[in-house]
Design a protein around this motif. Sequence first.
Motif, PDB file in Angstrom:
ATOM      1  N   ILE A  60      -7.227  -4.085   1.517  1.00 58.62           N
ATOM      2  CA  ILE A  60      -6.508  -4.991   2.881  1.00 58.62           C
ATOM      3  C   ILE A  60      -5.697  -4.051   3.299  1.00 58.62           C
ATOM      4  N   THR A  61      -5.101  -4.290   4.490  1.00 58.64           N
ATOM      5  CA  THR A  61      -3.898  -3.380   5.213  1.00 58.64           C
ATOM      6  C   THR A  61      -2.897  -4.044   4.841  1.00 58.64           C
ATOM      7  N   MET A  62      -1.831  -3.169   4.972  1.00 58.21           N
ATOM      8  CA  MET A  62      -0.232  -3.763   4.806  1.00 58.21           C
ATOM      9  C   MET A  62      -0.154  -5.209   5.808  1.00 58.21           C
ATOM     10  N   SER A  63      -0.592  -4.886   6.989  1.00 54.90           N
ATOM     11  CA  SER A  63      -0.235  -6.044   8.052  1.00 54.90           C
ATOM     12  C   SER A  63      -1.217  -7.224   7.489  1.00 54.90           C
ATOM     13  N   GLU A  64      -2.429  -7.057   7.214  1.00 57.56           N
ATOM     14  CA  GLU A  64      -3.151  -8.269   6.642  1.00 57.56           C
ATOM     15  C   GLU A  64      -2.362  -8.830   5.496  1.00 57.56           C
ATOM     16  N   LEU A  65      -2.016  -8.315   4.721  1.00 57.00           N
ATOM     17  CA  LEU A  65      -1.633  -8.584   3.651  1.00 57.00           C
ATOM     18  C   LEU A  65      -0.199  -9.505   3.967  1.00 57.00           C
ATOM     19  N   GLY A  66       0.496  -8.935   4.756  1.00 54.66           N
ATOM     20  CA  GLY A  66       1.750  -9.588   5.277  1.00 54.66           C
ATOM     21  C   GLY A  66       1.380 -10.981   6.021  1.00 54.66           C
ATOM     22  N   ALA A  67       0.350 -10.914   6.801  1.00 58.28           N
ATOM     23  CA  ALA A  67       0.166 -11.987   7.463  1.00 58.28           C
ATOM     24  C   ALA A  67      -0.427 -13.028   6.352  1.00 58.28           C
ATOM     25  N   LYS A  68      -1.302 -12.881   5.485  1.00 60.59           N
ATOM     26  CA  LYS A  68      -1.881 -13.624   4.524  1.00 60.59           C
ATOM     27  C   LYS A  68      -0.577 -14.228   3.730  1.00 60.59           C
ATOM     28  N   LEU A  69       0.544 -13.665   3.397  1.00 56.41           N
ATOM     29  CA  LEU A  69       1.569 -14.041   2.770  1.00 56.41           C
ATOM     30  C   LEU A  69       2.656 -14.551   3.385  1.00 56.41           C
ATOM     31  N   TYR A  70       2.626 -14.648   4.706  1.00 57.59           N
ATOM     32  CA  TYR A  70       3.481 -14.988   5.515  1.00 57.59           C
ATOM     33  C   TYR A  70       5.256 -14.222   5.288  1.00 57.59           C
ATOM     34  N   LEU A  71       4.786 -12.739   5.051  1.00 55.39           N
ATOM     35  CA  LEU A  71       5.938 -11.775   4.573  1.00 55.39           C
ATOM     36  C   LEU A  71       6.046 -10.972   5.553  1.00 55.39           C
ATOM     37  N   ASN A  72       7.352 -10.396   6.071  1.00 57.99           N
ATOM     38  CA  ASN A  72       7.390  -9.094   6.975  1.00 57.99           C
ATOM     39  C   ASN A  72       7.389  -7.950   6.285  1.00 57.99           C
ATOM     40  N   ASN A  73       7.422  -6.859   6.774  1.00 59.83           N
ATOM     41  CA  ASN A  73       7.228  -5.706   6.422  1.00 59.83           C
ATOM     42  C   ASN A  73       8.713  -5.152   5.508  1.00 59.83           C
ATOM     43  N   PRO A  78       9.203  -2.742  -0.226  1.00 54.31           N
ATOM     44  CA  PRO A  78       9.935  -2.429  -1.317  1.00 54.31           C
ATOM     45  C   PRO A  78       8.920  -3.049  -2.488  1.00 54.31           C
ATOM     46  N   LEU A  79       8.316  -4.014  -2.284  1.00 56.70           N
ATOM     47  CA  LEU A  79       7.423  -4.899  -3.374  1.00 56.70           C
ATOM     48  C   LEU A  79       6.116  -3.954  -3.743  1.00 56.70           C
ATOM     49  N   ILE A  80       5.586  -3.625  -2.456  1.00 57.48           N
ATOM     50  CA  ILE A  80       4.417  -2.535  -2.499  1.00 57.48           C
ATOM     51  C   ILE A  80       4.926  -1.307  -3.536  1.00 57.48           C
ATOM     52  N   LYS A  81       5.957  -0.754  -2.913  1.00 54.50           N
ATOM     53  CA  LYS A  81       6.431   0.611  -3.459  1.00 54.50           C
ATOM     54  C   LYS A  81       6.702   0.273  -5.201  1.00 54.50           C
ATOM     55  N   LYS A  82       7.092  -0.746  -5.365  1.00 56.30           N
ATOM     56  CA  LYS A  82       7.430  -1.171  -6.847  1.00 56.30           C
ATOM     57  C   LYS A  82       5.937  -1.019  -7.539  1.00 56.30           C
ATOM     58  N   MET A  83       5.211  -1.730  -7.033  1.00 57.05           N
ATOM     59  CA  MET A  83       3.990  -2.230  -7.684  1.00 57.05           C
ATOM     60  C   MET A  83       3.091  -0.761  -7.770  1.00 57.05           C
ATOM     61  N   GLU A  84       3.204   0.169  -6.762  1.00 51.72           N
ATOM     62  CA  GLU A  84       2.649   1.307  -7.109  1.00 51.72           C
ATOM     63  C   GLU A  84       3.255   2.269  -8.117  1.00 51.72           C
ATOM     64  N   GLN A  85       4.688   2.045  -8.117  1.00 52.82           N
ATOM     65  CA  GLN A  85       5.503   2.921  -9.155  1.00 52.82           C
ATOM     66  C   GLN A  85       5.113   2.364 -10.643  1.00 52.82           C
ATOM     67  N   ASP A  86       4.786   1.102 -10.644  1.00 57.26           N
ATOM     68  CA  ASP A  86       4.394   0.377 -11.853  1.00 57.26           C
ATOM     69  C   ASP A  86       2.971   0.458 -12.313  1.00 57.26           C
ATOM     70  N   GLY A  87       2.110   1.300 -11.238  1.00 57.19           N
ATOM     71  CA  GLY A  87       0.841   1.624 -11.545  1.00 57.19           C
ATOM     72  C   GLY A  87      -0.257   0.577 -11.375  1.00 57.19           C
ATOM     73  N   PHE A  88       0.160  -0.438 -10.580  1.00 57.75           N
ATOM     74  CA  PHE A  88      -1.039  -1.499 -10.199  1.00 57.75           C
ATOM     75  C   PHE A  88      -1.707  -1.186  -9.103  1.00 57.75           C
ATOM     76  N   ILE A  89      -1.276  -0.634  -7.998  1.00 56.83           N
ATOM     77  CA  ILE A  89      -1.870  -0.407  -6.731  1.00 56.83           C
ATOM     78  C   ILE A  89      -1.629   0.883  -6.328  1.00 56.83           C
ATOM     79  N   SER A  90      -2.391   1.483  -5.500  1.00 58.59           N
ATOM     80  CA  SER A  90      -2.142   2.776  -4.591  1.00 58.59           C
ATOM     81  C   SER A  90      -2.166   2.376  -3.229  1.00 58.59           C
ATOM     82  N   ARG A  91      -1.680   3.142  -2.496  1.00 60.10           N
ATOM     83  CA  ARG A  91      -1.605   2.977  -0.857  1.00 60.10           C
ATOM     84  C   ARG A  91      -2.454   4.223  -0.189  1.00 60.10           C
ATOM     85  N   LYS A  92      -3.455   3.899   0.324  1.00 57.49           N
ATOM     86  CA  LYS A  92      -3.955   5.172   1.287  1.00 57.49           C
ATOM     87  C   LYS A  92      -4.169   5.010   2.706  1.00 57.49           C
TER      88      LYS A  92
END
Length: 151
Positions: A60-73, A78-92
């Motif tokens: 999913i795109t960052m903007s689609e995720l934000g819309a689904k969760l009602y969260l702004n960028n 920072p949430l996505i960066k943390k999850m990436e640092q923890d090895g749960f997700i990757s951004r491409k």
Amino acid sequence: MNKKTENNKYEQLKLKNQLCFPLYAASRQIVNLYTPVLKPLGITYTQYIVFMVLWEQDGITMSELGAKLYLNNGTLTPLIKKMEQDGFISRKRDPNDERIVRLYLTEKGLSFREKAVDIPYQVGACVNIGKTEADALYKLLYSILDASKNK
């Protein structure tokens, strides 16, 4: 203006007359029920709902995720960066449009699903409402979210 009229003038300012307050308080209570379940897993409630979206729709795109969760960028980045640092997700970057960032679960993120499978039951057992009431509440809350999305 007499005393009775003046009292009526401020009636809408009483906490007991606010729809927003019980929604806010109930939301905080529900999120608080998740804390003892999520803390041993090392994640927050917001990370948990990100996982749920990605388990349904990896890439999913960052903007689609934000819309689904009602969260702004500002909250999401920072949430996505943390999850990436923890090895749960990757951004491409999307190969068709470099401006678009897509989120993918790593093997660790995919396998985390197994650890989370009982969380809805654990938290649901703490909320003492029946299925009929829960279904009605679900529909009502989504109708509020849908109505507010168009504002």
